[in-house]
Design a protein around this motif. Structure first.
Motif, PDB file in Angstrom:
ATOM      1  N   ASP A  68      -5.733  -0.347  -9.083  1.00  0.00           N
ATOM      2  CA  ASP A  68      -5.335   0.275  -7.816  1.00  0.00           C
ATOM      3  C   ASP A  68      -4.963  -0.778  -6.789  1.00  0.00           C
ATOM      4  O   ASP A  68      -5.815  -1.301  -6.069  1.00  0.00           O
ATOM      5  CB  ASP A  68      -6.469   1.167  -7.294  1.00  0.00           C
ATOM      6  N   LYS A  85       0.828  -1.204   0.000  1.00  0.00           N
ATOM      7  CA  LYS A  85       0.000   0.000   0.000  1.00  0.00           C
ATOM      8  C   LYS A  85       0.861   1.252   0.000  1.00  0.00           C
ATOM      9  O   LYS A  85       0.508   2.273  -0.599  1.00  0.00           O
ATOM     10  CB  LYS A  85      -0.925   0.005   1.221  1.00  0.00           C
ATOM     11  N   ASP A 133      -0.999   3.942  -5.520  1.00  0.00           N
ATOM     12  CA  ASP A 133      -2.071   3.309  -6.293  1.00  0.00           C
ATOM     13  C   ASP A 133      -1.564   2.816  -7.647  1.00  0.00           C
ATOM     14  O   ASP A 133      -2.000   3.255  -8.707  1.00  0.00           O
ATOM     15  CB  ASP A 133      -3.254   4.264  -6.465  1.00  0.00           C
TER      16      ASP A 133
END
Length: 339
Positions: free
Chosen positions: A251, A234, A238
């Motif tokens: 994403d 993460k 994205d």
């Protein structure tokens, strides 16, 4: 580029853009259907991300799929294996024989490949049988689960570590260590294009298997490793994801967030299950009472074994968090809510 999940019969090699091609390779007899093998163009020959299941049909699909997009399998420069599972590493050895390509894998999975290759057939079956018995499986279930064993993967030539750059001339492909699905699972960040090959770590609609083997190990916590690895991915932003199954999606970070939530909800449900039990439960009993995508009675033997591994991984995380405890001096091992 995101699309619905389609059967293998509807899959075709595609131009994924930016010098990357996707080739579907079948997994015989598996509901996943196929593995998406990626080929990255380079002046020195294509580099493959994974190679597919070791089977004649799969080999023809890989060879002919590359040929259909103008690549000769004899020109392959290297194979980067995201993890040692047979639907990813199985054909790497045959690609090497055909082209002289190198095979690269993370050091933690290299160690597992060496362990698997050193196991004699009888010793491996004994190991599995004892593991299943200690989890609470019945004698018939033990026999059914231990019936088949995939061929071990080829030994890699190159050992990868977190942050290593892969030898792809003209590109910047960086190793991102993402343990959980296996101890040495890696994603690969194509830094010059802001895309990420996610292997089985982040998939668009399903979640990867997270298990413990043997089931009753108390020295590892793969689910916590997996959740931490999702946070790591993460942090890259994205990025467009090129996964090993299903389809390309836009994403990675958003999907990683969904997967974290999925496992946190599962942990809550397992704790509730144990709170309702009148006595401590075995791993096999807990797996049988968990919510799956079909009734436990309909699970074939192999999937029961995998479900028990998944249950064990969630139990271990709850144990590490202090929510549950394992009983001492019992065989098979049992778990109960922490008092």
């Amino acid at each position: 580029m995101k699309s619905r999940r389609r059967p293998y019969s509807e899959q075709r090699p595609i131009d994924a853009g930016g010098g990357v091609w996707s080739v579907p390779v079948p997994i015989p007899g598996n509901p996943l259907g196929y593995t998406l093998i990626y080929a990255i163009e380079s002046p020195a020959g294509p580099v493959l991300i994974d190679a597919g299941w070791n089977d004649p049909e799969s080999w023809l699909a890989l060879r002919d799929g590359l040929g259909s997009v103008g690549m000769d399998i004899r020109d392959v420069r290297g194979v980067v294996v995201t993890h040692f599972h047979p639907d990813h590493a199985g054909l790497a050895g045959q690609v090497r024989e055909e082209s002289g390509a190198w095979i690269a894998m993370h050091e933690a999975d290299v160690a597992l490949v060496e362990l698997i290759r050193d196991f004699e057939e009888g010793a491996h079956q004994d190991f599995q049988a004892d593991m299943l018995r200690r989890a609470g499986a019945g004698a018939v279930e033990v026999e059914e689960v231990t019936a088949n064993r995939p061929r071990p993967p080829a030994r890699p030539d190159l050992v990868l570590r977190d942050g290593d750059l892969i030898d792809v001339p003209g590109r910047r492909l960086r190793t991102i260590w993402t343990p959980g699905h296996t101890p040495g699972h890696i994603c690969l960040h194509l830094e010059d294009a802001d895309r990420i090959f996610t292997g089985d770590h982040v998939l668009p609609a399903i979640t990867p298997h997270i298990g413990i083997y043997p089931y009753d190990r108390a020295d590892v916590d793969p689910l916590s490793d997996f959740l931490d690895s999702l946070e790591k991915v993460k942090g890259l932003g994205d990025l467009e994801a090129l996964p090993a199954h299903e389809w390309i999606f836009p994403d990675t970070a958003a999907r990683a967030t969904e997967i974290v939530a999925h496992h946190e909800e599962k942990l809550i449900r397992i704790a509730a299950l144990l709170s309702e039990a009148e006595e401590p439960l075995t791993i096999w009993e807990i797996a049988a009472r968990m919510t799956w995508n079909r009734p436990w009675e309909d699970f074939p033997p192999m999937l029961r074994g995998m479900a028990a591994g998944e249950a064990a991984a969630h139990l271990r995380t709850l144990e590490v968090r202090g929510v549950i405890r394992r009983t001492t001096g019992t065989d098979p091992v049992r778990f109960a809510l922490h008092s």
